[in-house]
Design an enzyme around this catalytic site. Structure first.
Site, PDB file in Angstrom:
ATOM      1  N   GLY A  18       0.740  -1.159  -0.070  1.00 42.17           N
ATOM      2  CA  GLY A  18       0.347   0.117   0.324  1.00 42.17           C
ATOM      3  C   GLY A  18       0.937   1.082   0.125  1.00 42.17           C
ATOM      4  O   GLY A  18       0.660   2.336  -0.802  1.00 42.17           O
ATOM      5  N   TYR A 153      -6.471 -17.848   4.417  1.00 43.23           N
ATOM      6  CA  TYR A 153      -6.237 -16.513   2.682  1.00 43.23           C
ATOM      7  C   TYR A 153      -6.035 -16.824   1.754  1.00 43.23           C
ATOM      8  O   TYR A 153      -6.847 -15.525   0.530  1.00 43.23           O
ATOM      9  CB  TYR A 153      -4.474 -16.345   3.488  1.00 43.23           C
ATOM     10  CG  TYR A 153      -4.152 -15.457   3.005  1.00 43.23           C
ATOM     11  CD1 TYR A 153      -3.907 -14.321   3.735  1.00 43.23           C
ATOM     12  CD2 TYR A 153      -3.055 -15.665   1.299  1.00 43.23           C
ATOM     13  CE1 TYR A 153      -3.181 -12.829   2.494  1.00 43.23           C
ATOM     14  CE2 TYR A 153      -3.305 -14.655   0.873  1.00 43.23           C
ATOM     15  CZ  TYR A 153      -2.352 -13.044   1.437  1.00 43.23           C
ATOM     16  OH  TYR A 153      -2.187 -11.882   0.284  1.00 43.23           O
TER      17      TYR A 153
END
Length: 263
Positions: A18, A153
């Site tokens: 990010g 996940y």
């Protein structure tokens, strides 16, 4: 879409991939809202970005993507501060396979990304005053190929892949000129990966770390800079929509596109 002059909101934007995305966006002329759960890291990231690129290029919004209120406030503040939103990057994600963590993985990764996608669709929609734009959702190679070490996940990331492709061909997206894409990297050298490779038992289910490390060595590990370059390519190529971009290491330590699939 050239990112110069555009406004982006990036979840999980304070660290790892990010942070790399916020850096490449601002370096190419965008303004960015860094939306992150970690206030200290978020404030530090924004201060660093504004010092490097100029005041007012980035703002921070504390945002837990499992909170409808937090997420809505991040979108609202970004629009108020910068005048609109052109790019939404749903990057926030966690790992964990233990009995007390696996449900949080679904809540953050899958539900958080879908929540961000729905908000992005609303704010970019021309019927709501938007100008169209781009939504990039972060999935993983684990959402395409089975991974016996991290089934929850992988499930969360597979859900992101499918949801993105469905939204990409929706009437609302087509009508408003909203492009949706999903980026599916293999291993990337982020704080989450470092915890994983160090033997964090919560990341796996009954896994032998020797086998895990052998698996990682076989796949290879990309840098944040490499995945950020792939991300920017997706954003700026207007021909790409409903796209899955899978990236991993190859011989010579260069990232490669293993597969590109359009709806």
């Amino acid at each position: 879409m050239k990112v110069e002059g555009k406004v982006a909101l990036v979840t999980g934007g304070a660290s790892g991939m990010g942070k790399g995305f916020t850096e490449v966006l601002i370096a190419n002329g965008a303004k960015v809202c860094v939306a992150d759960f970690n206030s200290q890291c978020g404030e530090e990231a924004v201060a660093e970005l504004n010092k490097k690129h100029g005041a007012g290029k980035a703002i921070f919004c504390k945002c837990d993507v499992t909170s409808k209120t937090d997420f809505e406030e991040a979108f609202k503040r970004t629009k108020e501060e910068f005048g609109g939103i052109d790019i939404v990057v749903n990057n926030a994600g966690i790992g964990g396979e233990s009995d007390d963590k696996w449900e949080s993985v679904i809540d953050v990764n899958m539900k958080g990304t879908i929540r961000g996608t729905r908000l992005g669709m609303y704010y970019l929609n021309k019927d709501n005053g938007g100008n169209g734009g781009i939504i990039v959702n972060m999935a993983s190679a684990a959402g395409i190929n089975p991974n016996p070490f991290s089934p929850t996940y992988g499930c969360s990331k597979a859900g992101i892949v499918h949801a993105t492709r469905c939204y990409a061909i929706s009437e609302a997206a087509v009508k408003s000129g909203i492009r949706l894409m999903v980026l599916c990297p293999a291993f990337v050298d982020t704080p989450m990966f470092q915890n994983l490779s160090s033997g964090d038992s919560d990341q796996f289910i009954g896994a032998d770390m020797v086998k895990v490390k052998a698996f990682i060595d076989h796949i290879g590990v990309m840098t944040v800079e490499e995945i950020s370059a792939a991300f920017l390519e997706m954003v700026e190529d207007d021909s790409k929509t409903g796209l899955i971009l899978r990236c991993a290491k190859k011989t010579g330590n260069q990232y490669c596109t293993l597969a590109v699939e359009n709806v």
